[in-house]
Design a protein around this motif. Structure first.
Motif, PDB file in Angstrom:
ATOM      1  N   UNK A  12      -7.139  47.594 -58.251  1.00  0.00           N
ATOM      2  CA  UNK A  12      -8.177  48.503 -57.785  1.00  0.00           C
ATOM      3  C   UNK A  12      -9.511  47.768 -57.746  1.00  0.00           C
ATOM      4  N   UNK A  13     -10.308  48.028 -56.702  1.00  0.00           N
ATOM      5  CA  UNK A  13     -11.602  47.374 -56.515  1.00  0.00           C
ATOM      6  C   UNK A  13     -12.670  48.447 -56.379  1.00  0.00           C
ATOM      7  N   UNK A  14     -13.745  48.291 -57.154  1.00  0.00           N
ATOM      8  CA  UNK A  14     -14.888  49.203 -57.068  1.00  0.00           C
ATOM      9  C   UNK A  14     -16.073  48.421 -56.522  1.00  0.00           C
ATOM     10  N   UNK A  15     -16.563  48.846 -55.360  1.00  0.00           N
ATOM     11  CA  UNK A  15     -17.739  48.209 -54.790  1.00  0.00           C
ATOM     12  C   UNK A  15     -18.971  48.729 -55.544  1.00  0.00           C
ATOM     13  N   UNK A  16     -19.828  47.835 -55.974  1.00  0.00           N
ATOM     14  CA  UNK A  16     -21.051  48.201 -56.675  1.00  0.00           C
ATOM     15  C   UNK A  16     -22.188  48.350 -55.658  1.00  0.00           C
ATOM     16  N   UNK A  17     -23.261  49.075 -56.026  1.00  0.00           N
ATOM     17  CA  UNK A  17     -24.336  49.318 -55.051  1.00  0.00           C
ATOM     18  C   UNK A  17     -24.877  48.050 -54.380  1.00  0.00           C
ATOM     19  N   UNK A  18     -25.060  46.966 -55.124  1.00  0.00           N
ATOM     20  CA  UNK A  18     -25.604  45.743 -54.518  1.00  0.00           C
ATOM     21  C   UNK A  18     -24.554  44.957 -53.732  1.00  0.00           C
ATOM     22  N   UNK A  19     -23.317  45.469 -53.683  1.00  0.00           N
ATOM     23  CA  UNK A  19     -22.274  44.856 -52.871  1.00  0.00           C
ATOM     24  C   UNK A  19     -22.085  45.547 -51.529  1.00  0.00           C
ATOM     25  N   UNK A  20     -22.936  46.532 -51.239  1.00  0.00           N
ATOM     26  CA  UNK A  20     -22.820  47.258 -49.971  1.00  0.00           C
ATOM     27  C   UNK A  20     -22.923  46.303 -48.795  1.00  0.00           C
ATOM     28  N   UNK A  21     -22.027  46.472 -47.841  1.00  0.00           N
ATOM     29  CA  UNK A  21     -22.047  45.655 -46.635  1.00  0.00           C
ATOM     30  C   UNK A  21     -21.351  44.322 -46.752  1.00  0.00           C
ATOM     31  N   UNK A  22     -20.907  43.949 -47.932  1.00  0.00           N
ATOM     32  CA  UNK A  22     -20.220  42.672 -48.127  1.00  0.00           C
ATOM     33  C   UNK A  22     -18.708  42.856 -48.017  1.00  0.00           C
ATOM     34  N   UNK A  23     -17.998  41.822 -47.567  1.00  0.00           N
ATOM     35  CA  UNK A  23     -16.535  41.927 -47.551  1.00  0.00           C
ATOM     36  C   UNK A  23     -15.978  41.873 -48.977  1.00  0.00           C
ATOM     37  N   UNK A  24     -14.944  42.641 -49.213  1.00  0.00           N
ATOM     38  CA  UNK A  24     -14.244  42.561 -50.495  1.00  0.00           C
ATOM     39  C   UNK A  24     -13.403  41.289 -50.492  1.00  0.00           C
ATOM     40  N   UNK A  25     -12.947  40.838 -51.665  1.00  0.00           N
ATOM     41  CA  UNK A  25     -12.101  39.640 -51.701  1.00  0.00           C
ATOM     42  C   UNK A  25     -10.926  39.798 -50.734  1.00  0.00           C
ATOM     43  N   UNK A  26     -10.610  38.709 -50.030  1.00  0.00           N
ATOM     44  CA  UNK A  26      -9.528  38.756 -49.042  1.00  0.00           C
ATOM     45  C   UNK A  26      -8.952  37.366 -48.844  1.00  0.00           C
ATOM     46  N   UNK A  27      -7.674  37.331 -48.456  1.00  0.00           N
ATOM     47  CA  UNK A  27      -7.013  36.076 -48.127  1.00  0.00           C
ATOM     48  C   UNK A  27      -7.447  35.665 -46.722  1.00  0.00           C
ATOM     49  N   UNK A  28      -7.870  34.417 -46.562  1.00  0.00           N
ATOM     50  CA  UNK A  28      -8.343  33.928 -45.262  1.00  0.00           C
ATOM     51  C   UNK A  28      -7.188  33.627 -44.311  1.00  0.00           C
ATOM     52  N   UNK A  29      -6.048  33.215 -44.863  1.00  0.00           N
ATOM     53  CA  UNK A  29      -4.882  32.907 -44.034  1.00  0.00           C
ATOM     54  C   UNK A  29      -3.633  33.461 -44.696  1.00  0.00           C
ATOM     55  N   UNK A  30      -2.547  33.500 -43.931  1.00  0.00           N
ATOM     56  CA  UNK A  30      -1.277  34.007 -44.441  1.00  0.00           C
ATOM     57  C   UNK A  30      -0.782  33.204 -45.645  1.00  0.00           C
ATOM     58  N   UNK A  31      -1.012  31.897 -45.647  1.00  0.00           N
ATOM     59  CA  UNK A  31      -0.520  31.043 -46.728  1.00  0.00           C
ATOM     60  C   UNK A  31      -1.493  30.801 -47.858  1.00  0.00           C
ATOM     61  N   UNK A  32      -2.656  31.447 -47.819  1.00  0.00           N
ATOM     62  CA  UNK A  32      -3.672  31.224 -48.861  1.00  0.00           C
ATOM     63  C   UNK A  32      -3.203  31.757 -50.206  1.00  0.00           C
ATOM     64  N   UNK A  33      -3.400  30.963 -51.255  1.00  0.00           N
ATOM     65  CA  UNK A  33      -3.066  31.389 -52.610  1.00  0.00           C
ATOM     66  C   UNK A  33      -4.184  32.220 -53.225  1.00  0.00           C
TER      67      UNK A  33
END
Length: 152
Positions: A12-33
């Motif tokens: 579960x991920x909770x976006x904080x107020x100063x994180x508004x508009x930013x991307x949440x953590x994500x894998x850049x490619x299919x094979x990314x660890x």
């Protein structure tokens, strides 16, 4: 060759107020660890400095897992920017903001820019140990040889 089946864990991920508009953590490619993490603040990191950089989110990791914080190889090679305490561990019972301890090992100041990738997160299972105190340990070929003792 077939790849092993990977069953994702739910975090579960909770976006904080100063994180508004930013991307949440994500894998850049299919094979990314690792999942890319971006900065939620602007700052200048002078040579030799370190700072716990805000990410603008908090996570709830399932029991039995951790999330490791690791440096990005491009920042390390091009600018001498790394994560201290690497890999850093986010424990399953921590609910505060995820911060990334960046250090500038380079020769020039480095601009951390809000929204730019600064680290990666890698979920991992956790093994717990049961320690047993003993009077002696079994012998091995290496014995008590420490740092550098196995190389020539």
């Amino acid at each position: 060759m077939t790849s092993p089946i990977s069953i994702p864990i739910s975090i579960s991920v909770k976006r904080l107020p100063h994180g508004a508009g930013l991307p949440l953590p994500a894998y850049a490619t299919h094979g990314a660890a690792g999942m890319d993490v971006v900065a939620a603040e602007d700052l200048t990191l002078a040579p030799g400095d370190r700072h716990a950089v805000a990410t603008g989110f908090a996570i709830a990791i399932p029991e039995g897992f951790e999330v490791q914080v690791r440096p990005r190889s491009g920042l390390a090679l091009k600018h001498g920017i790394t994560c201290l305490n690497t890999p850093g561990t986010i424990d399953s019972d921590y609910r505060g903001e995820v911060k990334v301890i960046l250090a500038n090992l380079g020769a020039a100041p480095f601009e951390v820019v809000r929204g730019e990738r600064i680290a990666q997160l890698v979920p991992a299972p956790v093994l717990r140990a049961a320690l047993a105190e003993v009077a002696t340990l079994d012998d091995t070929a290496r014995g008590v040889g420490g740092f550098g003792s196995t190389g020539q």
